[in-house]
Design a protein around this motif. Structure first.
Motif, PDB file in Angstrom:
ATOM      1  N   VAL A 190     -42.303 140.717 -14.999  1.00 37.32           N
ATOM      2  CA  VAL A 190     -43.422 140.193 -14.214  1.00 37.32           C
ATOM      3  C   VAL A 190     -42.840 139.242 -13.164  1.00 37.32           C
ATOM      4  O   VAL A 190     -42.262 138.208 -13.513  1.00 37.32           O
ATOM      5  CB  VAL A 190     -44.437 139.453 -15.102  1.00 37.32           C
ATOM      6  CG1 VAL A 190     -45.580 138.898 -14.250  1.00 37.32           C
ATOM      7  CG2 VAL A 190     -44.993 140.386 -16.182  1.00 37.32           C
ATOM      8  N   PRO A 191     -42.939 139.580 -11.878  1.00 37.64           N
ATOM      9  CA  PRO A 191     -42.270 138.786 -10.838  1.00 37.64           C
ATOM     10  C   PRO A 191     -42.968 137.460 -10.557  1.00 37.64           C
ATOM     11  O   PRO A 191     -44.191 137.333 -10.704  1.00 37.64           O
ATOM     12  CB  PRO A 191     -42.328 139.709  -9.615  1.00 37.64           C
ATOM     13  CG  PRO A 191     -43.549 140.553  -9.845  1.00 37.64           C
ATOM     14  CD  PRO A 191     -43.634 140.771 -11.326  1.00 37.64           C
ATOM     15  N   GLU A 330     -37.192 140.890 -31.907  1.00 43.48           N
ATOM     16  CA  GLU A 330     -36.644 139.593 -31.525  1.00 43.48           C
ATOM     17  C   GLU A 330     -36.736 139.383 -30.015  1.00 43.48           C
ATOM     18  O   GLU A 330     -37.043 138.280 -29.542  1.00 43.48           O
ATOM     19  CB  GLU A 330     -35.196 139.479 -31.993  1.00 43.48           C
ATOM     20  CG  GLU A 330     -34.520 138.160 -31.662  1.00 43.48           C
ATOM     21  CD  GLU A 330     -35.102 136.974 -32.412  1.00 43.48           C
ATOM     22  OE1 GLU A 330     -34.827 135.827 -32.015  1.00 43.48           O
ATOM     23  OE2 GLU A 330     -35.841 137.188 -33.402  1.00 43.48           O
ATOM     24  N   LEU A 331     -36.483 140.432 -29.235  1.00 36.10           N
ATOM     25  CA  LEU A 331     -36.569 140.313 -27.778  1.00 36.10           C
ATOM     26  C   LEU A 331     -37.999 140.024 -27.340  1.00 36.10           C
ATOM     27  O   LEU A 331     -38.230 139.237 -26.417  1.00 36.10           O
ATOM     28  CB  LEU A 331     -36.062 141.590 -27.108  1.00 36.10           C
ATOM     29  CG  LEU A 331     -34.574 141.893 -27.269  1.00 36.10           C
ATOM     30  CD1 LEU A 331     -34.215 143.186 -26.545  1.00 36.10           C
ATOM     31  CD2 LEU A 331     -33.703 140.751 -26.778  1.00 36.10           C
ATOM     32  N   PRO A 338     -43.809 140.843 -21.436  1.00 38.51           N
ATOM     33  CA  PRO A 338     -43.117 142.132 -21.509  1.00 38.51           C
ATOM     34  C   PRO A 338     -41.892 142.119 -20.603  1.00 38.51           C
ATOM     35  O   PRO A 338     -41.958 141.648 -19.460  1.00 38.51           O
ATOM     36  CB  PRO A 338     -44.157 143.146 -21.023  1.00 38.51           C
ATOM     37  CG  PRO A 338     -45.348 142.396 -20.599  1.00 38.51           C
ATOM     38  CD  PRO A 338     -45.180 140.966 -20.959  1.00 38.51           C
ATOM     39  N   TYR A 339     -40.781 142.622 -21.122  1.00 36.48           N
ATOM     40  CA  TYR A 339     -39.511 142.588 -20.397  1.00 36.48           C
ATOM     41  C   TYR A 339     -38.732 143.838 -20.783  1.00 36.48           C
ATOM     42  O   TYR A 339     -38.496 144.088 -21.964  1.00 36.48           O
ATOM     43  CB  TYR A 339     -38.729 141.325 -20.749  1.00 36.48           C
ATOM     44  CG  TYR A 339     -37.392 141.223 -20.063  1.00 36.48           C
ATOM     45  CD1 TYR A 339     -37.302 140.811 -18.742  1.00 36.48           C
ATOM     46  CD2 TYR A 339     -36.230 141.568 -20.735  1.00 36.48           C
ATOM     47  CE1 TYR A 339     -36.075 140.734 -18.108  1.00 36.48           C
ATOM     48  CE2 TYR A 339     -35.000 141.495 -20.107  1.00 36.48           C
ATOM     49  CZ  TYR A 339     -34.922 141.084 -18.785  1.00 36.48           C
ATOM     50  OH  TYR A 339     -33.723 141.015 -18.153  1.00 36.48           O
ATOM     51  N   ALA A 340     -38.317 144.642 -19.784  1.00 42.15           N
ATOM     52  CA  ALA A 340     -37.841 145.998 -20.081  1.00 42.15           C
ATOM     53  C   ALA A 340     -36.396 146.273 -19.685  1.00 42.15           C
ATOM     54  O   ALA A 340     -36.030 147.432 -19.546  1.00 42.15           O
ATOM     55  CB  ALA A 340     -38.756 147.025 -19.396  1.00 42.15           C
ATOM     56  N   ASP A 341     -35.582 145.256 -19.528  1.00 41.28           N
ATOM     57  CA  ASP A 341     -34.164 145.493 -19.256  1.00 41.28           C
ATOM     58  C   ASP A 341     -33.441 145.587 -20.600  1.00 41.28           C
ATOM     59  O   ASP A 341     -33.240 144.574 -21.276  1.00 41.28           O
ATOM     60  CB  ASP A 341     -33.583 144.371 -18.400  1.00 41.28           C
ATOM     61  CG  ASP A 341     -32.156 144.653 -17.947  1.00 41.28           C
ATOM     62  OD1 ASP A 341     -31.496 145.509 -18.560  1.00 41.28           O
ATOM     63  OD2 ASP A 341     -31.701 144.002 -16.992  1.00 41.28           O
ATOM     64  N   MET A 620     -41.521 148.137 -25.197  1.00 46.22           N
ATOM     65  CA  MET A 620     -41.442 146.683 -25.126  1.00 46.22           C
ATOM     66  C   MET A 620     -42.799 146.057 -24.812  1.00 46.22           C
ATOM     67  O   MET A 620     -43.078 144.919 -25.221  1.00 46.22           O
ATOM     68  CB  MET A 620     -40.400 146.259 -24.088  1.00 46.22           C
ATOM     69  CG  MET A 620     -38.963 146.635 -24.450  1.00 46.22           C
ATOM     70  SD  MET A 620     -38.472 146.148 -26.123  1.00 46.22           S
ATOM     71  CE  MET A 620     -38.622 144.373 -26.054  1.00 46.22           C
ATOM     72  N   PHE A 621     -43.654 146.777 -24.102  1.00 44.78           N
ATOM     73  CA  PHE A 621     -45.008 146.265 -23.872  1.00 44.78           C
ATOM     74  C   PHE A 621     -45.784 146.242 -25.182  1.00 44.78           C
ATOM     75  O   PHE A 621     -46.501 145.278 -25.476  1.00 44.78           O
ATOM     76  CB  PHE A 621     -45.736 147.120 -22.830  1.00 44.78           C
ATOM     77  CG  PHE A 621     -47.041 146.529 -22.384  1.00 44.78           C
ATOM     78  CD1 PHE A 621     -47.067 145.566 -21.388  1.00 44.78           C
ATOM     79  CD2 PHE A 621     -48.244 146.909 -22.962  1.00 44.78           C
ATOM     80  CE1 PHE A 621     -48.265 144.990 -20.976  1.00 44.78           C
ATOM     81  CE2 PHE A 621     -49.448 146.350 -22.565  1.00 44.78           C
ATOM     82  CZ  PHE A 621     -49.454 145.392 -21.555  1.00 44.78           C
TER      83      PHE A 621
END
Length: 649
Positions: A190-191, A330-331, A338-341, A620-621
Motif C-alpha cells: 500500500v503506497p 509471521e509476515l 497486506p504485503y506481497a514481496d 498474503m491478503f
C-alpha cells in the motif's frame, strides 16, 4: 533504532491513560528490547522502546531540552550529530548526553520546523514544545524509517512506528479502504501516504506535520525532494573517482555505533561495494552475513563468500531450505498491512542470522533505484524509443490489438514474450511503467474483483498513484522519470518496508549508505547515460568499482532474493493455497470473483500457467485478514505490564 508511540489531544488537555500508552508501546516491543520510557502531561503522552546503539549510558528517551519544555521520542539515527552538537554548542545550547537524539530538541529550539533540513540520517520522531503548544512529527527524506498516525473521532492524534500501535488503541476504526486494496493488488504493497485502513496514514518521506493545540489540523508539509537535474558537467572519469569518495563518506557516517556492527553481503554489486568501503575504513575485519538456499537456482552464497574472502571479513553464512514457507503467518503479523514481496522471507532469515553477531548491519539497498539497476529500466528506455516514433492515438489501437491477441508465452524464450511489450506500447509512459511493475496488471485485477467491488471503486485505479508522483517529478527524461517513480513508490513501500519490519523483528538496526540524501541527490545530477549505457545498468557504479570487486561480481546477471513460489504452490502449499483462495474468508468480503480465483488456482496447479506472483499476493491478503480477525493485537496489548512492573524484552 527504536519504537515510538503516543497520543496528542488537539482540542484540550484531556488526560491520557497510562495503561493505553503502555499497550501501544508494548505491541512494538520487538523494536526496542533494551529500555522503555514514557512522558505524560495533560493532553499528551509519549512512549519509547529503545534498542541501544549510541550513547548506551545516557541516551534514554523521552529526551528533553535544558528546561524540560521540549521533549522528543525518536526512531533512527542522525549521522551528522557530532557536527551538529558542535554547531549548537557554539550557539549556546547545553548538552547533557552524547546521544544523537539530543540534537533534535536543541535543533528545534534553534531552527524550528526547519531543523529537519539540518539532519543527515534516517529518522522518524515526535516532538512536543510546551511553550508553543506545538506537536511536531517528522520523517526522513527517503522513508527509511516508518511513521503512522491517525486522527480519531474525539480529536486526538495517535502515532506509532508500526500500525500495531494504532490498532492497539480502542478508538481506532479498522475500516479497510477499497482504493488501497486496488493499490495493493497492483503494487504488492500500500503506497504512501495511505494505509490499508481509511483512518490511518503514513507520514510521507521528506514530510513534516505540525499540529498546534486548539487549531485545525493542517496537511503535512514537504521539506525535501530529489531533483533529477541531469546537469552535472563532470566528466565520466572524474565521476568515477568522486563516486568512490562519496560512497566512502556515506559508509563512514554509518559506521558510528557503540555496539557490534557488520553488513549484509549478498554477493551482488551493491552490498559488495558497501563491504569494500567498510574494509577500507575499518582497521579490524568487517563482520558480514549472508544467507544461501539449498537450491542452487536461488543461491548466491558462493559469490558472497568470494567478496568476503577478498576483504578478509569475519563472515557468517546460513543455509535456508527452499521450502522455508513457515513464515506466512509471521509476515502477516510483522507487516500489519497486506504485503506481497516474497523476498521478505530470506530478508527475515538473514536478519535473524545477523542479529546473533551484530546489532547494526549496513545494507546495499537503494542502489538500483538511483543508478538504474533494474532490468525494467532498460526495457522501459527501449520502449520509450518506440513510443516516440508513433503518437499515442496510433499506438493505442495498433499495439492494443496486438497485446490482446498475442499469447502470454511464459514458457517461451525472452525474445518471443512480446505480449507485455505490445501492451506497454499501447500506453503512455507512466501507465506503461505501472504496467511493467504491477504484480497483477489492470486486466487481471478487473477479473479478480467482483462487479460490486469494481463499482465501489468508481473508476479509481492504482495508476493515479503514479500519475500523482509523475506530476511532481520535474523531468521529462524517460529514465529519470521512472527512477523518480521508483524512489517515491517501490523503494519506500516495498524495499524499506521489507527491511525495516524484517530486521526490527529481530531488534536489528539496518543502515543503507546508498540512500544517503547527499549521495542520492548527486546521482540525480548526473546524466542518464552515466547510469544506463547500452544494456548495462549501473554503468558508472560498476566502472567505478572495477578496482575493488571482481568482474564476475560486477557484471554477472542479477539474481535477486527470490523464493520458489511456483513450486511451493504446486507442491507443499497446494492445500494451503486452495483453502485460502477458495475459502470463506475471501468469499465473505464480497470483493473477489470466486470463479477467477478458482481459475488461477486450477491453471497454476495443473501447470497450464504460472500464477505464482498473483497467488502469493492473494494468499498474503487472506493472511492479513486472518491476522486482523485473530485478536493477537488485543491479546498482546493485555499482556502489557502496568507501571512499575518489569518490561520483558
Amino acid at each position: 533504532m527504536c519504537g515510538i508511540a503516543g497520543v496528542f489531544d488537539l482540542k484540550g488537555r484531556r488526560e491520557v491513560s497510562r495503561e493505553l500508552l503502555e499497550r501501544m508501546a508494548y505491541v512494538q516491543r520487538h523494536r526496542g528490547p533494551d529500555e522503555t520510557g514514557s512522558h505524560f502531561e495533560p493532553g499528551l503522552a509519549l512512549a519509547h522502546r529503545r534498542l541501544s546503539v549510541i550513547d548506551l549510558e545516557t541516551g534514554q528517551q523521552p529526551l528533553f531540552n535544558e528546561d524540560g519544555s521540549v521533549v522528543v521520542v525518536f526512531n533512527g539515527e542522525i549521522y551528522n550529530f557530532r557536527a551538529l552538537i558542535a554547531e549548537l554548542q557554539a550557539a549556546g545550547h547545553v548538552f547533557h548526553s552524547r546521544s544523537d537524539t539530543e540534537v533534535i530538541v536543541h535543533g528545534w529550539e534553534e531552527w524550528g520546523e526547519d531543523c529537519v533540513s539540518h539532519f543527515r540520517g534516517m529518522f522518524a520522531f515526535a516532538l512536543w514544545d510546551r511553550g508553543k503548544q506545538t506537536f511536531f512529527l517528522a520523517r526522513d527524506r527517503l522513508g527509511v524509517k516508518p511513521l503512522f498516525y491517525a486522527r480519531l473521532e474525539d480529536d486526538t492524534v495517535i502515532f506509532g512506528s508500526e500500525l500495531k500501535a494504532l490498532l492497539a488503541h480502542p478508538g481506532f476504526r479498522r475500516e479497510i479502504d477499497p482504493e488501497c486494496v486496488e493499490d495493493y493488488f497492483a503494487l504488492g504493497y500500500v503506497p504512501e501516504p495511505r494505509t490499508i485502513f481509511k483512518g490511518a496514514k503514513k507520514l510521507s518521506p521528506g514530510h513534516t506535520l505540525c499540529l498546534r493545540r486548539g487549531q485545525s489540523a493542517p496537511e503535512p508539509v514537504q521539506y525535501w525532494d530529489v531533483h533529477f537535474t541531469l546537469d552535472n558537467p563532470i566528466s565520466f572519469e572524474d565521476a568515477c573517482g568522486e563516486l568512490i569518495t562519496r560512497l566512502r563518506e556515506a559508509v563512514r557516517l554509518r559506521m558510528v555505533a557503540d555496539v557490534p556492527l557488520g553488513a549484509f553481503l549478498s554477493g551482488g554489486v551493491d552490498s559488495g561495494a558497501v563491504v569494500a568501503a567498510m574494509a577500507h575504513l575499518s582497521p579490524d575485519p568487517v563482520n558480514t552475513c549472508s544467507i544461501g538456499f539449498d537450491d542452487p537456482t536461488f543461491n548466491e552464497s558462493a559469490y558472497a563468500a568470494r567478496v568476503a574472502q577478498r576483504y578478509r571479513t569475519r563472515h557468517y553464512s546460513g543455509l535456508v531450505a527452499c521450502d522455508d514457507f513457515s513464515l506466512i503467518d509471521e509476515l502477516a503479523w510483522l507487516y500489519d498491512e497486506p504485503y506481497a514481496d516474497s523476498s521478505a522471507i530470506p530478508t527475515y532469515r538473514v536478519s535473524q542470522l545477523a542479529r546473533r553477531h551484530v546489532t547494526v548491519a549496513l545494507s546495499g539497498d537503494g542502489g538500483d533505484e538511483s543508478l538504474a539497476g533494474y532490468r525494467r529500466h532498460r526495457l522501459h528506455r527501449n520502449e520509450e524509443r518506440m513510443r516516440a516514433l508513433l503518437p499515442l492515438g496510433l499506438r493505442q489501437p495498433l499495439f492494443g490489438l496486438l497485446g490482446r491477441i498475442y499469447p502470454k508465452a511464459d514458457w517461451a524464450p525472452q525474445s518471443l514474450r512480446a505480449k507485455t511489450t505490445f501492451e506497454a506500447l499501447a500506453r503512455d509512459s507512466v501507465d506503461a511503467y505501472l504496467h511493467s511493475v504491477s504484480v497483477m496488471r489492470a486486466e487481471q485485477r478487473r477479473q479478480l474483483f467482483s462487479n460490486s467491488f469494481r463499482t465501489g471503486l468508481a473508476g479509481y485505479t492504482a495508476a493515479e498513484v503514479f500519475h500523482r508522483h509523475a506530476a511532481q517529478a520535474g523531468t521529462d527524461d524517460p529514465l529519470a522519470l521512472i527512477q523518480y517513480l521508483d524512489l517515491k513508490t517501490y523503494l519506500v513501500g516495498d524495499i524499506n518496508t521489507k527491511v525495516d519490519r524484517a530486521a526490527m523483528a529481530h531488534s536489528l538496526e539496518v543502515r543503507a549508505p546508498l540512500m544517503d540524501q547527499e549521495l542520492v541527490q548527486w546521482f540525480a545530477s548526473l546524466p542518464s547515460h552515466f547510469k544506463l549505457r547500452g544494456a548495462e545498468g549501473k554503468f558508472l557504479f560498476k566502472r567505478s568499482l572495477e578496482p575493488y570487486l571482481s568482474r564476475e561480481t560486477l557484471y554477472r546477471p542479477k539474481m535477486g532474493f527470490a523464493v520458489p513460489l511456483a513450486r511451493w504452490f504446486r507442491g507443499p502449499l497446494q492445500d494451503r493455497v486452495r483453502q485460502a483462495l477458495l475459502g470463506e474468508r475471501l468469499a465473505d468480503t464480497g470483493w473477489f470473483n470466486p470463479r477467477y480465483l478458482r481459475h488461477m488456482v486450477d491453471d497454476h496447479q495443473s501447470g497450464i500457467k504460472d500464477y505464482s506472483a498473483s497467488i502469493w499476493s492473494v494468499l498474503m491478503f487472506e493472511a492479513f485478514l486472518r491476522n486482523l480477525e485473530g485478536g493477537k493485537i488485543e491479546r498482546l496489548a493485555e499482556e502489557a505490564p502496568m507501571q512499575g512492573e518489569v518490561l520483558p524484552c
